[in-house]
Write an enzyme that holds these catalytic residues in place. Structure first.
Site, PDB file in Angstrom:
ATOM      1  N   CYS A 116      30.982  35.328  42.008  1.00  0.00           N
ATOM      2  CA  CYS A 116      31.775  36.566  41.981  1.00  0.00           C
ATOM      3  C   CYS A 116      31.262  37.495  40.890  1.00  0.00           C
ATOM      4  O   CYS A 116      31.226  38.713  41.070  1.00  0.00           O
ATOM      5  CB  CYS A 116      33.253  36.263  41.758  1.00  0.00           C
ATOM      6  SG  CYS A 116      34.000  35.254  43.063  1.00  0.00           S
ATOM      7  N   CYS A 150      34.847  32.079  39.088  1.00  0.00           N
ATOM      8  CA  CYS A 150      33.836  32.047  40.146  1.00  0.00           C
ATOM      9  C   CYS A 150      32.533  32.702  39.677  1.00  0.00           C
ATOM     10  O   CYS A 150      32.472  33.919  39.513  1.00  0.00           O
ATOM     11  CB  CYS A 150      34.396  32.759  41.384  1.00  0.00           C
ATOM     12  SG  CYS A 150      33.188  33.115  42.660  1.00  0.00           S
TER      13      CYS A 150
END
Length: 89
Positions: free
Chosen positions: A16, A13
């Protein structure tokens, strides 16, 4: 009062990875006033399902009374700080 910030993330991700340094700074600056629990959704799908996490990153701030705040997507430091204060950190 125990305050926990649950950080739902995945290694793949991109957003993230943007969120991580913000959380690390907060954790250093707040010096133990809250706990950070990192939850890798690929490895802990049961926890992600329990919290109904559908998008990453998701941050959930909890205290002894339950969930105080939930953020989806990259969240700015100020917003996280406000929620931590509301939770009693």
């Amino acid at each position: 009062m125990t305050v926990t910030l649950k950080d739902f993330y995945a290694d793949w991700c991109g957003p993230c990875k943007t969120q991580d340094p913000i959380l690390e700074e907060l954790e250093d600056d707040w010096d133990g006033r809250f706990e950070v629990e990192k939850v890798n959704v690929d490895e802990e799908q049961d926890v992600a399902n329990e919290y109904q996490v559908r998008s990453l990153p998701t941050l959930i701030i909890e205290n002894d009374d339950g969930v105080v705040e939930r953020f989806v997507g990259v969240t700015q430091r100020e917003d996280i700080e406000d929620a931590l204060e509301s939770a009693g950190a």
